[in-house]
Design a protein around this motif. Structure first.
Motif, PDB file in Angstrom:
ATOM      1  N   VAL A  19      13.399 -14.410 -81.566  1.00 11.04           N
ATOM      2  CA  VAL A  19      13.322 -15.429 -82.540  1.00 11.04           C
ATOM      3  C   VAL A  19      12.117 -15.416 -83.483  1.00 11.04           C
ATOM      4  N   ILE A  20      12.503 -15.232 -84.938  1.00 12.95           N
ATOM      5  CA  ILE A  20      11.571 -15.139 -85.838  1.00 12.95           C
ATOM      6  C   ILE A  20      10.924 -16.506 -86.395  1.00 12.95           C
ATOM      7  N   GLU A  21      11.759 -17.172 -86.938  1.00 10.62           N
ATOM      8  CA  GLU A  21      11.724 -18.440 -87.390  1.00 10.62           C
ATOM      9  C   GLU A  21      12.562 -19.419 -86.972  1.00 10.62           C
ATOM     10  N   ALA A  22      12.524 -20.702 -86.597  1.00  9.30           N
ATOM     11  CA  ALA A  22      13.539 -21.445 -85.998  1.00  9.30           C
ATOM     12  C   ALA A  22      12.970 -23.074 -85.521  1.00  9.30           C
ATOM     13  N   SER A  23      13.716 -24.088 -86.263  1.00 10.60           N
ATOM     14  CA  SER A  23      13.481 -25.441 -85.640  1.00 10.60           C
ATOM     15  C   SER A  23      14.067 -26.004 -84.366  1.00 10.60           C
ATOM     16  N   SER A  24      13.864 -26.879 -84.051  1.00  6.08           N
ATOM     17  CA  SER A  24      14.228 -27.335 -82.745  1.00  6.08           C
ATOM     18  C   SER A  24      15.796 -27.579 -82.794  1.00  6.08           C
ATOM     19  N   THR A  25      16.457 -27.748 -84.194  1.00  5.49           N
ATOM     20  CA  THR A  25      17.956 -27.834 -84.105  1.00  5.49           C
ATOM     21  C   THR A  25      18.583 -26.281 -84.444  1.00  5.49           C
ATOM     22  N   SER A  26      17.822 -25.421 -84.747  1.00  2.08           N
ATOM     23  CA  SER A  26      18.320 -24.333 -85.395  1.00  2.08           C
ATOM     24  C   SER A  26      19.334 -23.516 -84.464  1.00  2.08           C
ATOM     25  N   GLY A  27      20.319 -22.837 -84.781  1.00  2.00           N
ATOM     26  CA  GLY A  27      21.033 -21.999 -83.932  1.00  2.00           C
ATOM     27  C   GLY A  27      20.531 -20.945 -83.376  1.00  2.00           C
ATOM     28  N   ALA A  28      19.332 -20.308 -84.079  1.00  2.00           N
ATOM     29  CA  ALA A  28      18.579 -19.437 -83.295  1.00  2.00           C
ATOM     30  C   ALA A  28      17.992 -19.948 -82.072  1.00  2.00           C
ATOM     31  N   MET A  44      19.272 -22.169 -80.170  1.00  2.00           N
ATOM     32  CA  MET A  44      20.482 -22.071 -79.247  1.00  2.00           C
ATOM     33  C   MET A  44      20.770 -20.769 -78.784  1.00  2.00           C
ATOM     34  N   GLN A  45      20.531 -19.963 -79.547  1.00  9.69           N
ATOM     35  CA  GLN A  45      20.690 -18.472 -79.034  1.00  9.69           C
ATOM     36  C   GLN A  45      19.508 -18.300 -78.056  1.00  9.69           C
ATOM     37  N   ALA A  46      18.410 -18.548 -78.051  1.00 11.59           N
ATOM     38  CA  ALA A  46      17.320 -18.332 -77.162  1.00 11.59           C
ATOM     39  C   ALA A  46      17.828 -18.770 -75.923  1.00 11.59           C
ATOM     40  N   ARG A  47      18.321 -20.079 -75.816  1.00 13.10           N
ATOM     41  CA  ARG A  47      18.872 -20.799 -74.728  1.00 13.10           C
ATOM     42  C   ARG A  47      19.913 -20.120 -74.052  1.00 13.10           C
ATOM     43  N   LEU A  48      20.767 -19.486 -74.493  1.00 11.63           N
ATOM     44  CA  LEU A  48      22.074 -18.658 -74.102  1.00 11.63           C
ATOM     45  C   LEU A  48      21.604 -17.560 -73.585  1.00 11.63           C
ATOM     46  N   ALA A  49      20.683 -16.846 -74.250  1.00  5.93           N
ATOM     47  CA  ALA A  49      20.136 -15.538 -73.902  1.00  5.93           C
ATOM     48  C   ALA A  49      19.188 -15.719 -72.480  1.00  5.93           C
ATOM     49  N   LEU A  50      18.648 -16.857 -72.107  1.00  4.57           N
ATOM     50  CA  LEU A  50      17.960 -17.089 -70.989  1.00  4.57           C
ATOM     51  C   LEU A  50      18.995 -17.337 -69.959  1.00  4.57           C
ATOM     52  N   GLU A  51      20.069 -18.033 -70.298  1.00  4.48           N
ATOM     53  CA  GLU A  51      21.203 -18.322 -69.525  1.00  4.48           C
ATOM     54  C   GLU A  51      21.951 -17.232 -69.003  1.00  4.48           C
ATOM     55  N   ARG A  80       7.051 -23.240 -77.464  1.00  3.47           N
ATOM     56  CA  ARG A  80       6.035 -23.213 -76.528  1.00  3.47           C
ATOM     57  C   ARG A  80       6.578 -23.515 -75.193  1.00  3.47           C
ATOM     58  N   SER A  81       7.323 -24.460 -75.054  1.00  3.56           N
ATOM     59  CA  SER A  81       8.261 -25.071 -73.964  1.00  3.56           C
ATOM     60  C   SER A  81       8.780 -23.799 -73.238  1.00  3.56           C
ATOM     61  N   TYR A  82       9.510 -23.424 -74.092  1.00  9.51           N
ATOM     62  CA  TYR A  82      10.416 -21.994 -73.603  1.00  9.51           C
ATOM     63  C   TYR A  82       9.619 -21.017 -72.951  1.00  9.51           C
ATOM     64  N   VAL A  83       8.417 -20.728 -73.372  1.00 12.69           N
ATOM     65  CA  VAL A  83       7.307 -19.825 -72.969  1.00 12.69           C
ATOM     66  C   VAL A  83       6.909 -20.166 -71.619  1.00 12.69           C
ATOM     67  N   SER A  84       6.279 -21.675 -71.571  1.00 13.61           N
ATOM     68  CA  SER A  84       5.649 -22.061 -70.560  1.00 13.61           C
ATOM     69  C   SER A  84       6.504 -22.396 -69.137  1.00 13.61           C
ATOM     70  N   THR A  85       7.761 -22.878 -69.538  1.00 15.81           N
ATOM     71  CA  THR A  85       8.720 -23.172 -68.385  1.00 15.81           C
ATOM     72  C   THR A  85      10.036 -22.431 -68.048  1.00 15.81           C
ATOM     73  N   ARG A  86      10.500 -21.652 -69.220  1.00 14.35           N
ATOM     74  CA  ARG A  86      11.838 -21.160 -69.235  1.00 14.35           C
ATOM     75  C   ARG A  86      11.946 -19.597 -69.143  1.00 14.35           C
ATOM     76  N   GLY A  87      10.780 -19.098 -69.222  1.00 16.51           N
ATOM     77  CA  GLY A  87      10.721 -17.587 -68.940  1.00 16.51           C
ATOM     78  C   GLY A  87      10.907 -16.737 -70.391  1.00 16.51           C
ATOM     79  N   ALA A  88      10.661 -17.407 -71.452  1.00 17.62           N
ATOM     80  CA  ALA A  88      10.402 -16.699 -72.613  1.00 17.62           C
ATOM     81  C   ALA A  88       9.195 -16.055 -72.819  1.00 17.62           C
TER      82      ALA A  88
END
Length: 312
Positions: A233-242, A244-251, A270-278
């Motif tokens: 993910v290069i650039e994305a807000s908290s409501t971006s489809g990108a 969502m794709q990061a979440r899907l990829a982790l799932e 930051r949260s995805y890195v610290s708590t979700r494995g990104a």
């Protein structure tokens, strides 16, 4: 290329209203699955499965008509040079078989190669900043220089920058689109789509004349995550489809890479890195070193198939 009887049956089942396509894809690739489906039986037990069984059984008398419609869809795809890949075909992408919500078929313009198993999706906002466009282009260029296929969604902004940089560097790129294969969205990327077919593939999981809709792009993101080994993910807000794709990829159990400027500016990253494995990355080497060789992807697919046999 002709449509096989089994392919026609699978597409016909996709024409049955009220049947979840992901369920069809899972069932069809199990041993004897297509024949079970055609008789109105499934192995899964859920409310979704019960609904599918009822719908299929109610439509058994219409199968010949639905097969004729399937042949029409196949010919529409062929009219623009697209070929069909289904979950019952050996050359369906092994990366995509590893996810739970895989599409039952793909229409493909261009080619999908074995080397495309080493692939990374480069995604981000449509309203990209100049820095975002530059970072997307640099990431895509360096990925293809390392033998990695760049996957993206043909959208404005980051996607467009990633595709163009991959092409300019002489690499392969795959566009997973949110429309039918005979449509192009946005229309301004039609020429780009044509170039992609020469150095990769344009891929659609929808009927050939399918229009863009609110539901098609989230489904496109699922497939984009699945067909790649990981997502940058290069650039994305908290409501971006990108995001969502990061979440899907982790799932999906895929790798998620968030560039450092994104983790510095977005709390969700930051949260995805610290708590979700990104993984926060500073350069392309941080991405490439975590990718698997095609043999490992095939081995994982073989384990999946063996487990499915044990559960049948």
């Amino acid at each position: 290329m002709t449509l096989s009887d089994d392919q026609a049956l699978l597409l016909a089942l996709c024409k049955v209203k009220g049947v979840n396509w992901y369920l069809l894809a899972r069932e069809a690739q199990r041993h004897g699955g297509l024949q079970r489906l055609a008789s109105g039986h499934v192995t899964e037990t859920s409310a979704e499965a019960d609904k599918a069984v009822a719908a299929i059984r109610a439509s058994l008398g219409d199968l010949d008509r639905l097969k004729a419609e399937a042949h029409d869809e196949f010919e529409k795809g062929r009219s623009v040079g697209a070929h069909l890949l289904t979950v019952i075909d050996d050359d369906y992408p092994a990366t995509l078989r590893l996810i739970f919500n895989l599409p039952p078929f793909l229409f493909v313009r261009g080619s999908i190669k074995e080397s495309d198993l080493v692939s990374v999706a480069v995604v981000g906002t449509r309203q990209a900043s100049q820095d975002g466009v530059r970072r997307a282009g640099r990431m895509a260029r360096l990925l293809v220089e390392n033998g990695v296929t760049v996957v993206s969604g043909l959208a404005k902004g980051i996607d467009t920058a990633a595709h163009r940089a991959a092409l300019d560097a002489g690499g392969r790129t795959i566009a997973v689109v949110g429309t039918g294969i005979r449509k192009c969205y946005p229309a301004e990327n039609r020429d780009l789509a044509e170039k992609i077919t020469e150095q990769g593939a344009v891929v659609s999981q929808f009927w050939p004349d399918g229009h863009p809709a609110t539901y098609t792009f989230p489904r496109r993101n699922i497939t984009m995550s699945g067909i790649a080994q990981g997502t940058v993910v290069i650039e994305a807000s908290s409501t971006s489809g990108a995001k969502m794709q990061a979440r899907l990829a982790l799932e999906h159990g895929k790798k998620v890479f968030l560039i450092r400027s994104l983790t510095n500016s977005q709390e969700w990253a930051r949260s995805y890195v610290s708590t979700r494995g990104a993984v926060a990355v500073d350069d392309v080497d941080d991405v490439v070193k975590l990718l698997s060789a095609p043999a490992r992807i095939h081995a994982a697919d073989t384990r999946r198939a063996q487990l499915a046999l044990q559960l049948d």
